[in-house]
Design a protein around this motif. Structure first.
Motif, PDB file in Angstrom:
ATOM      1  N   UNK A   1      51.090  48.179  33.275  1.00  0.00           N
ATOM      2  CA  UNK A   1      50.260  48.505  34.427  1.00  0.00           C
ATOM      3  C   UNK A   1      49.134  47.479  34.575  1.00  0.00           C
ATOM      4  N   UNK A   2      48.775  47.133  35.820  1.00  0.00           N
ATOM      5  CA  UNK A   2      47.689  46.168  36.026  1.00  0.00           C
ATOM      6  C   UNK A   2      46.362  46.746  35.562  1.00  0.00           C
ATOM      7  N   UNK A   3      45.473  45.869  35.101  1.00  0.00           N
ATOM      8  CA  UNK A   3      44.152  46.283  34.648  1.00  0.00           C
ATOM      9  C   UNK A   3      43.274  46.574  35.863  1.00  0.00           C
ATOM     10  N   UNK A   4      42.608  47.706  35.846  1.00  0.00           N
ATOM     11  CA  UNK A   4      41.742  48.078  36.961  1.00  0.00           C
ATOM     12  C   UNK A   4      40.416  47.326  36.862  1.00  0.00           C
ATOM     13  N   UNK A   5      39.678  47.210  37.996  1.00  0.00           N
ATOM     14  CA  UNK A   5      38.354  46.587  37.935  1.00  0.00           C
ATOM     15  C   UNK A   5      37.422  47.276  36.941  1.00  0.00           C
ATOM     16  N   UNK A   6      37.493  48.602  36.860  1.00  0.00           N
ATOM     17  CA  UNK A   6      36.645  49.335  35.925  1.00  0.00           C
ATOM     18  C   UNK A   6      36.981  48.971  34.486  1.00  0.00           C
ATOM     19  N   UNK A   7      38.258  48.819  34.186  1.00  0.00           N
ATOM     20  CA  UNK A   7      38.664  48.440  32.831  1.00  0.00           C
ATOM     21  C   UNK A   7      38.238  47.012  32.515  1.00  0.00           C
ATOM     22  N   UNK A   8      38.383  46.122  33.485  1.00  0.00           N
ATOM     23  CA  UNK A   8      37.934  44.739  33.285  1.00  0.00           C
ATOM     24  C   UNK A   8      36.429  44.685  33.057  1.00  0.00           C
ATOM     25  N   UNK A   9      35.695  45.480  33.839  1.00  0.00           N
ATOM     26  CA  UNK A   9      34.245  45.515  33.695  1.00  0.00           C
ATOM     27  C   UNK A   9      33.844  46.033  32.319  1.00  0.00           C
ATOM     28  N   UNK A  10      34.539  47.062  31.857  1.00  0.00           N
ATOM     29  CA  UNK A  10      34.215  47.636  30.553  1.00  0.00           C
ATOM     30  C   UNK A  10      34.463  46.631  29.432  1.00  0.00           C
ATOM     31  N   UNK A  11      35.566  45.899  29.526  1.00  0.00           N
ATOM     32  CA  UNK A  11      35.890  44.906  28.510  1.00  0.00           C
ATOM     33  C   UNK A  11      34.859  43.777  28.512  1.00  0.00           C
ATOM     34  N   UNK A  12      34.512  43.294  29.705  1.00  0.00           N
ATOM     35  CA  UNK A  12      33.535  42.209  29.801  1.00  0.00           C
ATOM     36  C   UNK A  12      32.154  42.672  29.341  1.00  0.00           C
ATOM     37  N   UNK A  62      22.064  45.020  30.885  1.00  0.00           N
ATOM     38  CA  UNK A  62      23.357  45.147  31.550  1.00  0.00           C
ATOM     39  C   UNK A  62      23.217  45.034  33.069  1.00  0.00           C
ATOM     40  N   UNK A  63      22.169  45.633  33.611  1.00  0.00           N
ATOM     41  CA  UNK A  63      21.946  45.497  35.054  1.00  0.00           C
ATOM     42  C   UNK A  63      21.681  44.048  35.430  1.00  0.00           C
ATOM     43  N   UNK A  64      20.909  43.348  34.599  1.00  0.00           N
ATOM     44  CA  UNK A  64      20.654  41.930  34.865  1.00  0.00           C
ATOM     45  C   UNK A  64      21.954  41.130  34.806  1.00  0.00           C
ATOM     46  N   UNK A  65      22.800  41.463  33.835  1.00  0.00           N
ATOM     47  CA  UNK A  65      24.054  40.717  33.702  1.00  0.00           C
ATOM     48  C   UNK A  65      24.934  40.915  34.928  1.00  0.00           C
ATOM     49  N   UNK A  66      25.056  42.148  35.396  1.00  0.00           N
ATOM     50  CA  UNK A  66      25.928  42.382  36.554  1.00  0.00           C
ATOM     51  C   UNK A  66      25.283  41.912  37.848  1.00  0.00           C
ATOM     52  N   UNK A 350      32.167  43.343  39.325  1.00  0.00           N
ATOM     53  CA  UNK A 350      30.736  43.673  39.315  1.00  0.00           C
ATOM     54  C   UNK A 350      30.425  44.982  40.024  1.00  0.00           C
ATOM     55  N   UNK A 351      31.146  45.260  41.109  1.00  0.00           N
ATOM     56  CA  UNK A 351      30.911  46.530  41.813  1.00  0.00           C
ATOM     57  C   UNK A 351      31.239  47.716  40.914  1.00  0.00           C
ATOM     58  N   UNK A 352      32.369  47.642  40.218  1.00  0.00           N
ATOM     59  CA  UNK A 352      32.769  48.739  39.331  1.00  0.00           C
ATOM     60  C   UNK A 352      31.759  48.910  38.203  1.00  0.00           C
ATOM     61  N   UNK A 353      31.260  47.801  37.667  1.00  0.00           N
ATOM     62  CA  UNK A 353      30.290  47.876  36.570  1.00  0.00           C
ATOM     63  C   UNK A 353      28.979  48.496  37.033  1.00  0.00           C
ATOM     64  N   UNK A 354      28.453  48.055  38.178  1.00  0.00           N
ATOM     65  CA  UNK A 354      27.203  48.615  38.680  1.00  0.00           C
ATOM     66  C   UNK A 354      27.364  50.087  39.044  1.00  0.00           C
ATOM     67  N   UNK A 355      28.513  50.442  39.578  1.00  0.00           N
ATOM     68  CA  UNK A 355      28.773  51.841  39.903  1.00  0.00           C
ATOM     69  C   UNK A 355      28.745  52.697  38.641  1.00  0.00           C
ATOM     70  N   UNK A 356      29.376  52.236  37.573  1.00  0.00           N
ATOM     71  CA  UNK A 356      29.402  52.995  36.322  1.00  0.00           C
ATOM     72  C   UNK A 356      28.002  53.112  35.720  1.00  0.00           C
ATOM     73  N   UNK A 357      27.244  52.012  35.734  1.00  0.00           N
ATOM     74  CA  UNK A 357      25.888  52.061  35.190  1.00  0.00           C
ATOM     75  C   UNK A 357      25.006  53.002  36.010  1.00  0.00           C
TER      76      UNK A 357
END
Length: 366
Positions: A1-12, A62-66, A350-357
């Motif tokens: 299965x393809x990696x979702x943006x949320x999964x990519x964000x979590x890994x990064x 983390x907010x600064x990074x994203x 970045x959108x998925x990461x900021x949304x999760x944070x």
């Protein structure tokens, strides 16, 4: 299965946290050598900084990074890592000084920095006043932390130099926090019974400048500025992150009165014993009866406030609708933040990461 943006964000994000921790440890190891040259007896100052800075959720970094990544910054770039370390050190300095001002004995489930020094005084049976020694050493540890934060931010490089937008944001952040903190202690000495009709306005101003802006808005815009974001994107970042920070701090204030000590790391109702003039208390003052105001004035800030006293103040906060009003304000700020996030021109990761944070910041429960 393809990696979702949320999964990519979590890994990064996990990789970034790891780099952040390594950079912090390496930097503090260098500082240990500097202090050792002065005297090994000075090392407890750095130990206090180290113990505090290596903990926490890393929200600001983390907010600064994203913010950096959302503006096209290279993934896991050293400049973004160093900026994150600088923010974490500034946060640690703010916490050290805040605990001294609030006379708080605990932080993150353990002794606060100044309390650690006063305990060392007692354990060693040293002379003179142990509490004064603890506060004095804590102030110096906080000042050292501020100095180290500036040193690390300067190490970011030319994008953090004088005259850049990133430097402007970093400098303004520090000035605003100091001003907001002063307004907070001024509000305490003026007293909760002073001008209750305007208590909410004053409390919201303190919340914005003491905590909300440096918790979310300044980190996100700082990261964006370091990556070369245009003014429109930085303005969009502010529309997202400022209401997020205000919702985050309002939630923190609710937890400070109604939270579970297992969640907050502090005794139940500790904000009431410390006399914090929060928006929650301001709503109770503005909506309460004369009797309610007198009781709040009499009990708020009493370090000996017992469980019955905490329960009584909680009851006033509930009966006046102050908790409901605060929850409504949290909801409005949260809605504004997520609406602004949806409008930002960001790539999926970045959108998925900021949304999760953002969700983790405002969805905390008691």
């Amino acid at each position: 299965m393809p990696v979702t943006p949320a999964e990519s964000a979590q890994e990064e994000q996990s990789a970034y946290r790891s780099l952040l921790g390594t950079e912090l440890e390496d930097f503090l190891a260098l500082q240990q050598a500097v202090l050792s040259e002065v005297s090994r007896e000075a090392l407890p100052l750095l130990d206090a900084v180290h113990n505090l800075a290596r903990g926490g959720k890393r929200l600001r970094a983390l907010l600064a990074y994203w913010g950096w990544r959302g503006a096209g910054g290279t993934p896991l770039h050293p400049e973004a890592v160093r900026a994150g370390v600088a923010l974490e050190l500034f946060q640690s300095a703010a916490l050290i000084h805040d605990d001294i001002i609030d006379r708080s004995d605990t932080r993150r489930g353990g002794p606060s920095v100044h309390r650690t020094f006063s305990m060392a005084h007692a354990d060693s049976n040293w002379h003179l006043d142990g509490s004064h020694f603890g506060s004095s050493a804590g102030i110096l540890a906080g000042d050292l932390c501020l100095s180290l934060s500036e040193e690390m931010f300067s190490a970011v490089g030319p994008r953090a130099a004088h005259g850049t937008e990133a430097r402007r944001i970093f400098n303004r952040m520090r000035t605003e926090v100091m001003a907001g903190q002063y307004l907070d202690i001024l509000e305490e000495v003026v007293g909760p019974g002073h001008d209750p009709e305007h208590a909410v306005v004053r409390a919201l101003n303190i919340l914005r400048y003491k905590a909300a802006k440096y918790t979310t808005e300044h980190p996100v815009t700082l990261g964006g500025a370091l990556a070369g974001a245009e003014a429109d994107l930085l303005a969009g970042y502010s529309r997202f992150s400022l209401p997020l920070g205000e919702a985050f701090q309002l939630r923190d204030d609710v937890l400070g009165v109604f939270g579970d000590p297992q969640t907050t790391g502090k005794p139940a109702g500790d904000d009431l014993r410390e006399g914090k003039r929060t928006v929650l208390v301001a709503y109770a003052l503005s909506a309460g009866s004369e009797g309610d105001r007198k009781e709040i004035t009499a009990r708020l800030g009493d370090p000996q406030l017992d469980d019955d006293g905490v329960a009584r103040l909680r009851g006033i906060i509930l009966d006046t609708g102050a908790l409901a009003a605060t929850e409504e304000l949290i909801s409005r700020h949260t809605e504004a933040a997520f609406s602004a996030l949806a409008a930002l021109p960001l790539d999926d990761v970045p959108r998925a990461a900021l949304d999760a944070l953002a969700h983790s910041a405002v969805k905390r429960s008691a």
